[in-house]
Motif scaffolding. Structure first.
Motif, PDB file in Angstrom:
ATOM      1  N   VAL A   9       0.857  -1.187   0.000  1.00 15.40           N
ATOM      2  CA  VAL A   9       0.000   0.000   0.000  1.00 15.40           C
ATOM      3  C   VAL A   9       0.893   1.237   0.000  1.00 15.40           C
ATOM      4  CG1 VAL A   9      -1.755   1.311   1.250  1.00 15.40           C
ATOM      5  CG2 VAL A   9      -1.830  -1.197   1.249  1.00 15.40           C
ATOM      6  N   ILE A  10       0.636   2.139  -0.931  1.00 11.51           N
ATOM      7  CA  ILE A  10       1.420   3.372  -1.042  1.00 11.51           C
ATOM      8  C   ILE A  10       0.483   4.558  -0.907  1.00 11.51           C
ATOM      9  CG2 ILE A  10       2.949   4.755  -2.497  1.00 11.51           C
ATOM     10  CD1 ILE A  10       3.738   2.169  -3.945  1.00 11.51           C
ATOM     11  N   GLU A  11       0.754   5.418   0.076  1.00 14.45           N
ATOM     12  CA  GLU A  11      -0.050   6.618   0.286  1.00 14.45           C
ATOM     13  C   GLU A  11       0.841   7.809   0.636  1.00 14.45           C
ATOM     14  OE1 GLU A  11      -4.384   4.983   1.790  1.00 14.45           O
ATOM     15  OE2 GLU A  11      -3.039   5.858   3.283  1.00 14.45           O
ATOM     16  N   GLY A  12       0.319   8.983   0.380  1.00  7.63           N
ATOM     17  CA  GLY A  12       0.948  10.221   0.814  1.00  7.63           C
ATOM     18  C   GLY A  12       0.138  10.801   1.962  1.00  7.63           C
ATOM     19  N   HIS A  13      -0.120  12.092   1.913  1.00  5.84           N
ATOM     20  CA  HIS A  13      -1.044  12.795   2.797  1.00  5.84           C
ATOM     21  C   HIS A  13      -0.528  13.061   4.201  1.00  5.84           C
ATOM     22  CE1 HIS A  13      -4.852  14.350   4.195  1.00  5.84           C
ATOM     23  NE2 HIS A  13      -4.993  13.384   5.081  1.00  5.84           N
ATOM     24  N   PHE A  14       0.160  12.088   4.796  1.00  9.78           N
ATOM     25  CA  PHE A  14       0.510  12.209   6.212  1.00  9.78           C
ATOM     26  C   PHE A  14       1.879  12.840   6.470  1.00  9.78           C
ATOM     27  CE2 PHE A  14      -2.510   8.587   6.058  1.00  9.78           C
ATOM     28  CZ  PHE A  14      -3.504   9.135   6.865  1.00  9.78           C
ATOM     29  N   HIS A  15       2.706  12.961   5.425  1.00 14.32           N
ATOM     30  CA  HIS A  15       4.021  13.615   5.549  1.00 14.32           C
ATOM     31  C   HIS A  15       4.936  12.881   6.528  1.00 14.32           C
ATOM     32  CE1 HIS A  15       1.801  17.741   4.678  1.00 14.32           C
ATOM     33  NE2 HIS A  15       1.505  16.782   3.802  1.00 14.32           N
ATOM     34  N   GLN A  16       4.864  11.555   6.581  1.00 20.16           N
ATOM     35  CA  GLN A  16       5.582  10.832   7.625  1.00 20.16           C
ATOM     36  C   GLN A  16       6.874  10.151   7.167  1.00 20.16           C
ATOM     37  OE1 GLN A  16       4.558  10.956  11.082  1.00 20.16           O
ATOM     38  NE2 GLN A  16       3.646  12.642   9.906  1.00 20.16           N
ATOM     39  N   SER A  17       6.971   9.785   5.900  1.00 16.16           N
ATOM     40  CA  SER A  17       8.186   9.147   5.381  1.00 16.16           C
ATOM     41  C   SER A  17       8.542   7.903   6.198  1.00 16.16           C
ATOM     42  CB  SER A  17       9.361  10.147   5.395  1.00 16.16           C
ATOM     43  OG  SER A  17      10.478   9.616   4.725  1.00 16.16           O
ATOM     44  N   ARG A  18       7.605   6.955   6.245  1.00 18.09           N
ATOM     45  CA  ARG A  18       7.811   5.745   7.036  1.00 18.09           C
ATOM     46  C   ARG A  18       7.291   4.517   6.286  1.00 18.09           C
ATOM     47  NH1 ARG A  18       5.546   6.258  13.008  1.00 18.09           N
ATOM     48  NH2 ARG A  18       6.576   4.223  13.077  1.00 18.09           N
ATOM     49  N   ILE A  19       7.889   3.376   6.600  1.00 19.46           N
ATOM     50  CA  ILE A  19       7.406   2.095   6.089  1.00 19.46           C
ATOM     51  C   ILE A  19       7.033   1.240   7.289  1.00 19.46           C
ATOM     52  CG2 ILE A  19       7.957   0.020   4.787  1.00 19.46           C
ATOM     53  CD1 ILE A  19       9.899   1.687   3.127  1.00 19.46           C
ATOM     54  N   ILE A  20       5.760   0.848   7.345  1.00 22.07           N
ATOM     55  CA  ILE A  20       5.246   0.038   8.452  1.00 22.07           C
ATOM     56  C   ILE A  20       4.627  -1.215   7.854  1.00 22.07           C
ATOM     57  CG2 ILE A  20       3.660  -0.033  10.413  1.00 22.07           C
ATOM     58  CD1 ILE A  20       3.799   3.033  10.489  1.00 22.07           C
TER      59      ILE A  20
END
Length: 228
Positions: A189-200
């Motif tokens: 799953v690839i999303e933006g919006h949150f400005h977090q720059s993380r892979i969980i």
């Protein structure tokens, strides 16, 4: 049609141009000049701090970036996932694959993996936000507001230019857990919006170009965050 995500594809999210730096414009200029090359460009929403269709005045704030994107889209494959700051864009970017909020997420392929892609404001948002999004994107509503467009846009632009957009999202892992309930069929799953720059796990929260100064690039079948 399910598109294949290609090697060296670039993902740019949450640039919030022009109020939060000109990195987005500079990357577009380098793409057009051939200094940066990519077979595909994924624009993941909120690349413009405020841009919407059915309105000429709002385009004057980002005219150069818009013009370059229109030219680029005639040369390379561009996928634009509308965000909450940029929407109703199909009449502006006629040569792109533009995905509004209603059709997101879209499914792509990366090697043998199913990849769901969205701006990131589709799920776990609340009924109030969903209603707000529908009203905001309504062509009739935008037309009715046209006599007042300059005053409304000028006021909104002034407020957006002063807004603090970079912060750590508290309890982000819990938010991701709730979001992933809507993506059970996806391998990634690839999303933006949150400005977090993380892979969980299988969830990729893209870096914000405005906040982290990075984009995402597909290298050897994997997504890598980097500064161009």
């Amino acid at each position: 049609m399910i598109y294949e995500i290609k090697e060296n594809t670039i993902f740019i999210a949450d640039s919030h141009y022009p109020h939060h730096g000109d990195a987005f414009l500079k990357i577009l200029q380098r793409l057009e000049g051939g200094e940066i090359q990519t077979p595909q460009l994924f624009l993941m929403g909120d690349n413009f701090d405020l841009l919407f269709g059915h309105n000429d005045y709002i385009q004057t704030f980002s005219a150069e970036a818009i013009a370059i994107l229109q030219r680029l889209s005639q040369k390379i494959e561009v996928h634009y996932f509308e965000g909450n700051h940029d929407f109703c864009l199909k009449d502006i970017f006629t040569n792109m694959n533009v995905y509004d909020r209603d059709v997101q997420p879209m499914m792509f392929k990366l090697d043998d993996r199913k990849v769901a892609i969205s701006h990131g404001d589709k799920y776990v948002t609340g009924l109030g936000y969903d209603l707000y999004c529908r009203i905001l994107r309504n062509k009739t509503m935008l037309t009715l507001l046209k006599p007042f467009e300059k005053a409304i846009i000028d006021d909104r632009i002034k407020k957006l230019s002063k807004k603090e957009i970079c912060h750590n999202f508290k309890n982000f892992e819990k938010r991701v857990e709730e979001i992933l309930k809507h993506y059970e069929d996806a391998d990634l799953v690839i999303e933006g919006h949150f400005h977090q720059s993380r892979i969980i796990g299988k969830y990729i929260s893209l870096p914000s170009l405005a906040c982290q100064g990075m984009v995402a690039v597909i290298q050897e079948g994997k997504m890598v965050f980097k500064t161009l």
